[in-house]
Design a protein around this motif. Sequence first.
Motif, PDB file in Angstrom:
ATOM      1  N   SER A  84      24.372 122.692  55.415  1.00  0.00           N
ATOM      2  CA  SER A  84      24.728 123.215  54.095  1.00  0.00           C
ATOM      3  C   SER A  84      25.599 124.471  54.182  1.00  0.00           C
ATOM      4  O   SER A  84      25.885 125.083  53.157  1.00  0.00           O
ATOM      5  CB  SER A  84      23.468 123.494  53.270  1.00  0.00           C
ATOM      6  N   ARG A  85      26.057 124.821  55.376  1.00  0.00           N
ATOM      7  CA  ARG A  85      26.961 125.966  55.522  1.00  0.00           C
ATOM      8  C   ARG A  85      28.249 125.673  54.768  1.00  0.00           C
ATOM      9  O   ARG A  85      28.832 124.607  54.896  1.00  0.00           O
ATOM     10  CB  ARG A  85      27.273 126.226  56.994  1.00  0.00           C
ATOM     11  N   GLY A  86      28.692 126.620  53.953  1.00  0.00           N
ATOM     12  CA  GLY A  86      29.917 126.440  53.181  1.00  0.00           C
ATOM     13  C   GLY A  86      29.726 125.686  51.886  1.00  0.00           C
ATOM     14  O   GLY A  86      30.697 125.341  51.220  1.00  0.00           O
ATOM     15  N   VAL A  87      28.482 125.414  51.517  1.00  0.00           N
ATOM     16  CA  VAL A  87      28.184 124.662  50.299  1.00  0.00           C
ATOM     17  C   VAL A  87      27.281 125.503  49.400  1.00  0.00           C
ATOM     18  O   VAL A  87      26.266 126.034  49.851  1.00  0.00           O
ATOM     19  CB  VAL A  87      27.465 123.331  50.618  1.00  0.00           C
ATOM     20  N   LYS A  88      27.665 125.620  48.150  1.00  0.00           N
ATOM     21  CA  LYS A  88      26.827 126.275  47.140  1.00  0.00           C
ATOM     22  C   LYS A  88      26.730 125.337  45.958  1.00  0.00           C
ATOM     23  O   LYS A  88      27.708 124.700  45.585  1.00  0.00           O
ATOM     24  CB  LYS A  88      27.442 127.606  46.698  1.00  0.00           C
ATOM     25  N   VAL A  89      25.543 125.236  45.381  1.00  0.00           N
ATOM     26  CA  VAL A  89      25.353 124.346  44.235  1.00  0.00           C
ATOM     27  C   VAL A  89      24.571 125.047  43.136  1.00  0.00           C
ATOM     28  O   VAL A  89      23.835 126.002  43.392  1.00  0.00           O
ATOM     29  CB  VAL A  89      24.620 123.037  44.627  1.00  0.00           C
ATOM     30  N   GLU A  90      24.739 124.551  41.943  1.00  0.00           N
ATOM     31  CA  GLU A  90      23.902 124.903  40.810  1.00  0.00           C
ATOM     32  C   GLU A  90      23.338 123.588  40.299  1.00  0.00           C
ATOM     33  O   GLU A  90      24.085 122.658  40.000  1.00  0.00           O
ATOM     34  CB  GLU A  90      24.707 125.578  39.707  1.00  0.00           C
ATOM     35  N   VAL A  91      22.016 123.520  40.213  1.00  0.00           N
ATOM     36  CA  VAL A  91      21.359 122.290  39.794  1.00  0.00           C
ATOM     37  C   VAL A  91      20.586 122.547  38.512  1.00  0.00           C
ATOM     38  O   VAL A  91      19.780 123.469  38.442  1.00  0.00           O
ATOM     39  CB  VAL A  91      20.403 121.765  40.895  1.00  0.00           C
ATOM     40  N   GLY A  92      20.859 121.727  37.502  1.00  0.00           N
ATOM     41  CA  GLY A  92      20.106 121.773  36.257  1.00  0.00           C
ATOM     42  C   GLY A  92      19.158 120.597  36.197  1.00  0.00           C
ATOM     43  O   GLY A  92      18.856 119.969  37.213  1.00  0.00           O
ATOM     44  N   GLU A  93      18.688 120.280  34.993  1.00  0.00           N
ATOM     45  CA  GLU A  93      17.773 119.151  34.847  1.00  0.00           C
ATOM     46  C   GLU A  93      18.475 117.821  35.029  1.00  0.00           C
ATOM     47  O   GLU A  93      17.905 116.877  35.563  1.00  0.00           O
ATOM     48  CB  GLU A  93      17.112 119.192  33.475  1.00  0.00           C
ATOM     49  N   ARG A  94      19.745 117.736  34.583  1.00  0.00           N
ATOM     50  CA  ARG A  94      20.456 116.463  34.648  1.00  0.00           C
ATOM     51  C   ARG A  94      21.819 116.563  35.321  1.00  0.00           C
ATOM     52  O   ARG A  94      22.462 115.546  35.540  1.00  0.00           O
ATOM     53  CB  ARG A  94      20.651 115.913  33.237  1.00  0.00           C
ATOM     54  N   GLN A  95      22.274 117.772  35.594  1.00  0.00           N
ATOM     55  CA  GLN A  95      23.623 117.962  36.116  1.00  0.00           C
ATOM     56  C   GLN A  95      23.623 118.894  37.317  1.00  0.00           C
ATOM     57  O   GLN A  95      22.704 119.683  37.507  1.00  0.00           O
ATOM     58  CB  GLN A  95      24.536 118.540  35.032  1.00  0.00           C
ATOM     59  N   ALA A  96      24.712 118.797  38.099  1.00  0.00           N
ATOM     60  CA  ALA A  96      24.900 119.669  39.250  1.00  0.00           C
ATOM     61  C   ALA A  96      26.380 120.029  39.357  1.00  0.00           C
ATOM     62  O   ALA A  96      27.252 119.243  38.996  1.00  0.00           O
ATOM     63  CB  ALA A  96      24.437 118.981  40.531  1.00  0.00           C
ATOM     64  N   ALA A  97      26.639 121.236  39.863  1.00  0.00           N
ATOM     65  CA  ALA A  97      27.997 121.688  40.163  1.00  0.00           C
ATOM     66  C   ALA A  97      28.016 122.106  41.623  1.00  0.00           C
ATOM     67  O   ALA A  97      27.062 122.707  42.121  1.00  0.00           O
ATOM     68  CB  ALA A  97      28.387 122.850  39.264  1.00  0.00           C
ATOM     69  N   VAL A  98      29.098 121.781  42.320  1.00  0.00           N
ATOM     70  CA  VAL A  98      29.185 122.019  43.763  1.00  0.00           C
ATOM     71  C   VAL A  98      30.418 122.856  44.071  1.00  0.00           C
ATOM     72  O   VAL A  98      31.497 122.591  43.542  1.00  0.00           O
ATOM     73  CB  VAL A  98      29.266 120.675  44.535  1.00  0.00           C
ATOM     74  N   ASP A  99      30.251 123.868  44.929  1.00  0.00           N
ATOM     75  CA  ASP A  99      31.350 124.681  45.441  1.00  0.00           C
ATOM     76  C   ASP A  99      31.385 124.520  46.952  1.00  0.00           C
ATOM     77  O   ASP A  99      30.364 124.688  47.619  1.00  0.00           O
ATOM     78  CB  ASP A  99      31.164 126.160  45.088  1.00  0.00           C
ATOM     79  N   LEU A 100      32.562 124.204  47.494  1.00  0.00           N
ATOM     80  CA  LEU A 100      32.725 123.997  48.930  1.00  0.00           C
ATOM     81  C   LEU A 100      33.780 124.938  49.491  1.00  0.00           C
ATOM     82  O   LEU A 100      34.835 125.122  48.879  1.00  0.00           O
ATOM     83  CB  LEU A 100      33.178 122.559  49.221  1.00  0.00           C
ATOM     84  N   ASP A 101      33.505 125.520  50.663  1.00  0.00           N
ATOM     85  CA  ASP A 101      34.488 126.264  51.447  1.00  0.00           C
ATOM     86  C   ASP A 101      34.801 125.406  52.659  1.00  0.00           C
ATOM     87  O   ASP A 101      33.898 125.100  53.444  1.00  0.00           O
ATOM     88  CB  ASP A 101      33.925 127.616  51.903  1.00  0.00           C
ATOM     89  N   VAL A 102      36.067 125.001  52.802  1.00  0.00           N
ATOM     90  CA  VAL A 102      36.406 124.070  53.869  1.00  0.00           C
ATOM     91  C   VAL A 102      37.534 124.588  54.746  1.00  0.00           C
ATOM     92  O   VAL A 102      38.339 125.423  54.337  1.00  0.00           O
ATOM     93  CB  VAL A 102      36.817 122.684  53.309  1.00  0.00           C
TER      94      VAL A 102
END
Length: 159
Positions: A84-102
């Motif tokens: 999970s290095r370089g990955v940040k997420v926000e998780v809700g009840e039904r949705q998710a948002a993902v941020d990646l550093d590549v």
Amino acid sequence: MSDIINPTAGGNAPRSAGKELTGQAGADAAPETRGRTTIADSVVEKIAGMAAREVPGIHSLGSGMSRTLGAVTDKVPGGRPNVSRGVKVEVGERQAAVDLDVVVEYGVPIADLAAEVRTSVITAVERMTGLEVVEVNIAVDDVHLPDEEDDEEDGGRVQ
């Protein structure tokens, strides 16, 4: 007078002792309505990290400092690579948002690669978790040149 109620005569039906199961409870209810499932951010981070790493043209994930620290911690005996290095997420009840550093390989079209990474991450996260992925933000932090040494390789001069 009698205490018996005749349901065919327009009276109320007799009530059984205890609670009556109505609505979404009972044997006829769908399994997904019989409880709550929560998915930790770290679970989605791992899924997204694995999906991004599987795309050809991705050299590694994480910004420069996190890759450096990760390379050191990966070499500790008994340590495992952090997917999970370089990955940040926000998780809700039904949705998710993902941020990646590549970090991308030199020569790979970045716009095309970003589209492939988004598709891979969205497909994996939605298939495995059932969450709707509302966005996948990608930050390209570096380009790996063919003649550069990998951060993960042993950089010592003595073998």
